[in-house]
Design a protein around this motif. Structure first.
Motif, PDB file in Angstrom:
ATOM      1  N   ASP A  34       1.410 -11.693   3.209  1.00 24.93           N
ATOM      2  CA  ASP A  34       2.069 -12.555   2.219  1.00 24.93           C
ATOM      3  C   ASP A  34       1.250 -12.630   0.938  1.00 24.93           C
ATOM      4  OD1 ASP A  34       4.119 -13.080   3.993  1.00 24.93           O
ATOM      5  OD2 ASP A  34       3.255 -14.968   4.698  1.00 24.93           O
ATOM      6  N   PHE A  35      -0.067 -12.699   1.072  1.00 22.72           N
ATOM      7  CA  PHE A  35      -0.941 -12.811  -0.095  1.00 22.72           C
ATOM      8  C   PHE A  35      -0.826 -11.570  -0.975  1.00 22.72           C
ATOM      9  CE2 PHE A  35      -5.163 -12.394  -2.150  1.00 22.72           C
ATOM     10  CZ  PHE A  35      -5.219 -13.609  -2.815  1.00 22.72           C
ATOM     11  N   ARG A  36      -0.886 -10.408  -0.359  1.00 28.42           N
ATOM     12  CA  ARG A  36      -0.845  -9.181  -1.172  1.00 28.42           C
ATOM     13  C   ARG A  36       0.516  -9.014  -1.831  1.00 28.42           C
ATOM     14  NH1 ARG A  36      -0.601  -4.279   3.362  1.00 28.42           N
ATOM     15  NH2 ARG A  36       1.351  -3.419   2.579  1.00 28.42           N
ATOM     16  N   GLU A  37       1.603  -9.364  -1.144  1.00 25.19           N
ATOM     17  CA  GLU A  37       2.927  -9.257  -1.754  1.00 25.19           C
ATOM     18  C   GLU A  37       3.066 -10.231  -2.923  1.00 25.19           C
ATOM     19  OE1 GLU A  37       5.719  -9.841   1.378  1.00 25.19           O
ATOM     20  OE2 GLU A  37       5.373  -7.863   2.281  1.00 25.19           O
ATOM     21  N   ALA A  38       2.495 -11.413  -2.774  1.00 25.09           N
ATOM     22  CA  ALA A  38       2.544 -12.390  -3.861  1.00 25.09           C
ATOM     23  C   ALA A  38       1.711 -11.919  -5.051  1.00 25.09           C
ATOM     24  CB  ALA A  38       2.046 -13.746  -3.367  1.00 25.09           C
ATOM     25  N   LEU A  39       0.590 -11.249  -4.784  1.00 25.12           N
ATOM     26  CA  LEU A  39      -0.225 -10.690  -5.869  1.00 25.12           C
ATOM     27  C   LEU A  39       0.584  -9.679  -6.675  1.00 25.12           C
ATOM     28  CD1 LEU A  39      -3.778  -9.968  -4.353  1.00 25.12           C
ATOM     29  CD2 LEU A  39      -3.146 -11.779  -5.941  1.00 25.12           C
ATOM     30  N   VAL A  40       1.228  -8.766  -5.982  1.00 25.54           N
ATOM     31  CA  VAL A  40       2.011  -7.722  -6.660  1.00 25.54           C
ATOM     32  C   VAL A  40       3.086  -8.352  -7.531  1.00 25.54           C
ATOM     33  CG1 VAL A  40       3.585  -5.792  -6.325  1.00 25.54           C
ATOM     34  CG2 VAL A  40       1.547  -5.987  -4.898  1.00 25.54           C
ATOM     35  N   SER A  41       3.750  -9.371  -7.010  1.00 26.90           N
ATOM     36  CA  SER A  41       4.788 -10.046  -7.785  1.00 26.90           C
ATOM     37  C   SER A  41       4.193 -10.692  -9.032  1.00 26.90           C
ATOM     38  CB  SER A  41       5.476 -11.099  -6.917  1.00 26.90           C
ATOM     39  OG  SER A  41       6.458 -11.809  -7.647  1.00 26.90           O
ATOM     40  N   ALA A  42       3.018 -11.299  -8.887  1.00 24.53           N
ATOM     41  CA  ALA A  42       2.381 -11.970 -10.027  1.00 24.53           C
ATOM     42  C   ALA A  42       1.881 -10.974 -11.064  1.00 24.53           C
ATOM     43  CB  ALA A  42       1.227 -12.834  -9.531  1.00 24.53           C
ATOM     44  N   VAL A  85      -3.131  -0.473  -1.214  1.00 29.77           N
ATOM     45  CA  VAL A  85      -1.722  -0.810  -0.989  1.00 29.77           C
ATOM     46  C   VAL A  85      -0.976  -1.088  -2.295  1.00 29.77           C
ATOM     47  CG1 VAL A  85      -2.090  -1.670   1.342  1.00 29.77           C
ATOM     48  CG2 VAL A  85      -2.330  -3.242  -0.590  1.00 29.77           C
ATOM     49  N   HIS A  86      -1.713  -1.092  -3.395  1.00 29.42           N
ATOM     50  CA  HIS A  86      -1.056  -1.259  -4.699  1.00 29.42           C
ATOM     51  C   HIS A  86      -2.008  -0.793  -5.781  1.00 29.42           C
ATOM     52  CE1 HIS A  86       1.549  -2.936  -7.831  1.00 29.42           C
ATOM     53  NE2 HIS A  86       0.443  -3.330  -8.426  1.00 29.42           N
ATOM     54  N   GLY A  87      -1.453  -0.117  -6.800  1.00 32.00           N
ATOM     55  CA  GLY A  87      -2.228   0.270  -7.972  1.00 32.00           C
ATOM     56  C   GLY A  87      -3.160   1.436  -7.694  1.00 32.00           C
ATOM     57  N   GLY A  88      -4.272   1.423  -8.411  1.00 37.84           N
ATOM     58  CA  GLY A  88      -5.259   2.480  -8.265  1.00 37.84           C
ATOM     59  C   GLY A  88      -5.165   3.559  -9.320  1.00 37.84           C
ATOM     60  N   GLN A  89      -4.056   3.594 -10.059  1.00 33.05           N
ATOM     61  CA  GLN A  89      -3.893   4.634 -11.073  1.00 33.05           C
ATOM     62  C   GLN A  89      -4.742   4.325 -12.306  1.00 33.05           C
ATOM     63  OE1 GLN A  89      -1.130   3.179  -9.602  1.00 33.05           O
ATOM     64  NE2 GLN A  89      -0.890   4.855  -8.153  1.00 33.05           N
ATOM     65  N   ILE A  90      -5.287   5.372 -12.888  1.00 39.50           N
ATOM     66  CA  ILE A  90      -6.115   5.250 -14.091  1.00 39.50           C
ATOM     67  C   ILE A  90      -5.560   6.192 -15.153  1.00 39.50           C
ATOM     68  CG2 ILE A  90      -8.423   5.545 -15.070  1.00 39.50           C
ATOM     69  CD1 ILE A  90      -9.554   4.967 -12.294  1.00 39.50           C
ATOM     70  N   ARG A  91      -5.401   5.663 -16.354  1.00 40.88           N
ATOM     71  CA  ARG A  91      -4.856   6.468 -17.446  1.00 40.88           C
ATOM     72  C   ARG A  91      -5.762   6.353 -18.661  1.00 40.88           C
ATOM     73  NH1 ARG A  91      -0.074   5.714 -21.245  1.00 40.88           N
ATOM     74  NH2 ARG A  91      -0.126   3.533 -20.591  1.00 40.88           N
ATOM     75  N   GLU A  92      -6.138   7.474 -19.232  1.00 37.24           N
ATOM     76  CA  GLU A  92      -6.991   7.481 -20.422  1.00 37.24           C
ATOM     77  C   GLU A  92      -6.133   7.343 -21.672  1.00 37.24           C
ATOM     78  OE1 GLU A  92      -9.723  10.777 -22.587  1.00 37.24           O
ATOM     79  OE2 GLU A  92     -10.299  10.314 -20.497  1.00 37.24           O
ATOM     80  N   GLU A 102      -6.838   2.619 -18.898  1.00 35.13           N
ATOM     81  CA  GLU A 102      -5.938   1.655 -18.282  1.00 35.13           C
ATOM     82  C   GLU A 102      -6.098   1.786 -16.771  1.00 35.13           C
ATOM     83  OE1 GLU A 102      -1.572   0.936 -19.497  1.00 35.13           O
ATOM     84  OE2 GLU A 102      -1.460   2.196 -17.706  1.00 35.13           O
ATOM     85  N   LEU A 103      -6.669   0.771 -16.171  1.00 34.33           N
ATOM     86  CA  LEU A 103      -6.874   0.755 -14.722  1.00 34.33           C
ATOM     87  C   LEU A 103      -5.936  -0.276 -14.128  1.00 34.33           C
ATOM     88  CD1 LEU A 103     -10.384   0.695 -12.976  1.00 34.33           C
ATOM     89  CD2 LEU A 103      -8.330  -0.236 -11.953  1.00 34.33           C
ATOM     90  N   GLN A 104      -4.938   0.184 -13.402  1.00 31.26           N
ATOM     91  CA  GLN A 104      -3.947  -0.729 -12.855  1.00 31.26           C
ATOM     92  C   GLN A 104      -4.582  -1.678 -11.841  1.00 31.26           C
ATOM     93  OE1 GLN A 104      -0.726   1.494 -11.173  1.00 31.26           O
ATOM     94  NE2 GLN A 104       0.175   1.979 -13.155  1.00 31.26           N
ATOM     95  N   PRO A 105      -4.134  -2.939 -11.811  1.00 28.41           N
ATOM     96  CA  PRO A 105      -4.633  -3.853 -10.783  1.00 28.41           C
ATOM     97  C   PRO A 105      -4.495  -3.207  -9.408  1.00 28.41           C
ATOM     98  CG  PRO A 105      -3.285  -5.035 -12.362  1.00 28.41           C
ATOM     99  CD  PRO A 105      -3.135  -3.578 -12.684  1.00 28.41           C
ATOM    100  N   THR A 106      -5.566  -3.210  -8.659  1.00 28.31           N
ATOM    101  CA  THR A 106      -5.631  -2.455  -7.413  1.00 28.31           C
ATOM    102  C   THR A 106      -5.939  -3.379  -6.244  1.00 28.31           C
ATOM    103  OG1 THR A 106      -6.412  -0.520  -8.635  1.00 28.31           O
ATOM    104  CG2 THR A 106      -6.763  -0.524  -6.254  1.00 28.31           C
TER     105      THR A 106
END
Length: 229
Positions: A34-42, A85-92, A102-106
């Protein structure tokens, strides 16, 4: 809920690069999903990109060394059994002629307390979520790192009040049921931490001396500058 809002507000503040940004998130094991799903939504309320844009809430990483360190920590955590389980992508990106990232919330789950990511600072929007089974286990993990600048406790009842009081012996500032962004007050500016967050080095009798513990840093700086005892 308040814990999720607090985690996001603090974890994404200054793109996770503030010295007081939380580095690890300890959550009851039954609530991790539940915590991780709520993080993604936020996270959706935090558009990321050019920091000069008024529409952007989550800025960029300006130092490539931070990006490399985060990538190393994530790789090592995953190789040891954690899962992104979410994010991890990095874009220069190029912003005003300056290279930024740009480091996506991971979010990572399945982390263990001995992983480098759980022991060191990340200085990035990284959310390693540790699922604990007892409050005592959570306290052991929270106290078992080399840093002790701030800690935050969300929860009602005496057990959580006791946890906050206990953490005050190993962390410079402890917030209870309020995140560090909302709970920070002017008098906190001079507060020092413990362990590697609380080192004060000074030259005494031909050697560097390290003093540790809660202190008023403005007074410490005055002592060092003036040579006062």
């Amino acid at each position: 809920n308040a814990a999720v809002i607090g985690a996001v507000n603090s974890g994404l503040f200054a793109a996770g690069q503030a010295c007081m940004s939380p580095e690890r998130f300890l959550v009851p094991a039954a609530s991790v999903q539940d915590f991780r799903e709520a993080l993604v939504s936020a996270f959706a309320e935090w558009p990321q990109g050019d920091p000069f844009s008024r529409e952007i809430r989550l800025g960029l990483i300006a130092d490539g060394r931070i990006v490399e360190e985060v990538q190393r920590q994530v790789r090592e955590a995953v190789s040891a059994g954690a899962k992104v389980v979410h994010g991890g992508q990095i874009r220069e990106l190029s912003v005003a002629g300056i290279t930024m990232w740009e480091l996506q919330p991971t979010i990572l789950v399945g982390v263990t307390s001995d992983m480098d990511m759980m022991q060191r600072e990340t200085m990035a929007p990284i959310f390693p979520v540790y699922g604990y089974r007892t409050v005592e286990e959570a306290m052991t993990v929270a106290e078992g790192t080399r840093y002790g600048l701030t800690a935050t406790v969300f929860g009602r009842g005496q057990v959580y009040r006791d946890a906050a009081q206990r953490l005050a012996r190993s962390h410079g500032l402890v917030f209870q049921n309020v995140d560090m962004v909302a709970g920070f007050e002017p008098q906190h500016w001079g507060s020092g931490g413990f362990k590697r967050s609380g080192w004060i080095w000074e030259w005494r009798d031909g050697a560097f001396v390290r003093r540790e513990g809660r202190r008023d840093l403005s007074a410490e700086w005055h002592r060092i500058a003036t040579g006062a005892k």
